[in-house]
Design an enzyme around this catalytic site. Structure first.
Site, mmCIF file in Angstrom:
data_model
loop_
_atom_site.group_PDB
_atom_site.id
_atom_site.type_symbol
_atom_site.label_atom_id
_atom_site.label_comp_id
_atom_site.label_asym_id
_atom_site.label_seq_id
_atom_site.Cartn_x
_atom_site.Cartn_y
_atom_site.Cartn_z
ATOM 1 C CD GLU A 1 76.444 52.124 -63.422
ATOM 2 O OE1 GLU A 1 75.429 52.557 -63.568
ATOM 3 O OE2 GLU A 1 76.726 51.262 -62.257
ATOM 4 N NE ARG B 1 107.047 68.297 -44.810
ATOM 5 C CZ ARG B 1 106.971 68.907 -43.541
ATOM 6 N NH1 ARG B 1 106.911 70.215 -43.511
ATOM 7 N NH2 ARG B 1 106.752 68.211 -42.521
ATOM 8 C CD GLN C 1 116.454 55.244 -54.533
ATOM 9 O OE1 GLN C 1 116.009 54.173 -53.818
ATOM 10 N NE2 GLN C 1 117.238 55.307 -55.474
#
Length: 402
Positions: A244, A270, A281
């Site tokens: 798991e 954007r 940056q």
């Protein structure tokens, strides 16, 4: 060790990615609010062979190696937006099918595995209790032998898939004085007398992965449904946890990649201060760091998958993979929130839900702190120091430098 995917591995990953993108996750926003898993999605996963990945062909599975399973589930996560479904799927595979494969009798495997593989049955792994989470030694569920049955009494909490489960792997102690060495595992059918399942938890995230509380009251389980030998529960649990921890978060690698791709696209489109924000940056370097973090988590997951074939109980890779992937996911989605700004804080994108879901991965299969503890134990860091014998009592020559 060759970690380069083969053509067959790529094809399966792409198939499951397409399934996740087009066939899973309908009405996710509404189901997240109401904490509902889409039953149709469970069957779609079964039909696509998701539950068959690690199961041998003789029981209806595909018999794939762990690395192939990791790559396939990564593909599924890249396409599927429903993180709760992916966790529920992983719990079914790694905490139910794998222990059954490793420790079940031939009759048990032939009875349960085909139904678990084809979607007719859902499995759940029931060990956590109110006072026994990471501290399994505090387990209070009791089992006593009565003829050809065991009688189980106790309550399990926070059990993934419990509300949907048809069969549970339940851990109970035969003798509390023995600690965890007295723990034994049982295959408990939901329809047995004395089994009660309640859904009573409101979760912050992974809300489509149903949690439940399982109460056993005088539940008589046939001795033929004991999983493994008496007092073998510790070994069964450690095996289940190795698988798991190595693989349950493999889909999250795909989810992170999808989120990073969305961030990069948003940064290109954007515009602020007359230019796209990707030219800043502060944004571009953040996205680069997200990708670097993801690549490290991928390599640890692939290495953990490989280690499962080596049957090395001292391997730290399962815990390292769980720790790296879960903590990388939280940081990645926090970074995505910064990239998207106010939009990411709304429910109009996946960002806020991914962040809520990722927080849950830091406590499932053992908390991040427990992963570090287990690794420290395996590395020998936590071995108790030998007591020094006072000078002059025979523990060393007087004047020795120590």
């Amino acid at each position: 060790m060759n970690l380069s995917p083969t053509g067959e591995q790529r094809a399966l990953a792409e198939k499951l990615c397409a399934l996740g993108a087009t066939g899973l996750g309908a009405e996710l926003e509404e189901r997240d609010r109401t904490q509902r898993l889409q039953p149709g999605d469970w069957q779609r996963c079964a039909d696509a062979g998701v539950f068959a990945l690690a199961v041998p062909e003789e029981y209806g599975g595909l018999g794939l190696d762990p690395l192939s399973c990791a790559l396939a589930l990564e593909g599924l996560g890249r396409g599927c937006r429903d993180n709760g479904l992916l966790i529920a799927v992983g719990a079914h595979i790694w905490a139910m099918e794998l222990p059954l494969l490793a420790f079940g009798t031939e009759e048990q495997k032939r009875h349960y595995l085909p139904a678990l593989v084809d979607g007719r049955a859902v499995g759940a792994h029931a060990i956590t209790e109110g006072e026994a989470g990471s501290d399994a030694l505090s387990l209070t569920t009791r089992a006593r032998r009565e003829g050809d049955h065991y009688v189980l009494d106790g309550t399990k909490r926070f059990i993934t898939n419990a509300p949907l489960a048809d069969v549970f792997i339940v851990y109970a102690t035969l003798n509390a004085d023995l600690g965890f060495t007295g723990v034994t595992a049982f295959l408990v059918d939901r329809d047995l007398d004395g089994v009660t399942v309640e859904t009573r938890f409101e979760k912050a995230g992974l809300r489509t992965a149903p949690w439940g509380e399982v109460t056993l009251t005088g539940c008589r389980v046939p001795a033929t449904r004991r999983l493994g030998a008496e007092k073998q529960g510790s070994k069964i649990l450690s095996t289940a946890m190795a698988w798991e921890r190595s693989l349950i978060l493999a889909p999250l690698l795909g989810t992170m990649q999808r989120q990073i791709d969305q961030c990069a696209q948003y940064a290109r489109s954007r515009v602020q201060f007359g230019t796209n924000i990707g030219r800043f940056q502060a944004v571009s370097h953040r996205i680069v760091d997200m990708q670097v973090r993801l690549e490290a988590a991928k390599l640890l997951t692939y290495r953990a998958a490989w280690s499962l074939t080596e049957d090395d109980a001292s391997s730290v890779f399962p815990e390292a993979a769980q720790l790296s992937t879960s903590e990388s996911a939280v940081q990645t989605f926090l970074d995505a929130l910064q990239v998207f700004g106010g939009l990411g804080y709304t429910t109009d994108t996946d960002v806020e839900r991914n962040l809520r879901d990722a927080l849950g991965t830091r406590i499932s299969s053992g908390t991040s702190d427990m992963q570090r503890k287990v690794m420290a134990d395996k590395l020998g860091i936590t071995v108790k120091a030998r007591r020094r014998t006072p000078e002059g009592t025979g523990g060393g020559r007087r004047g020795d430098a120590r």
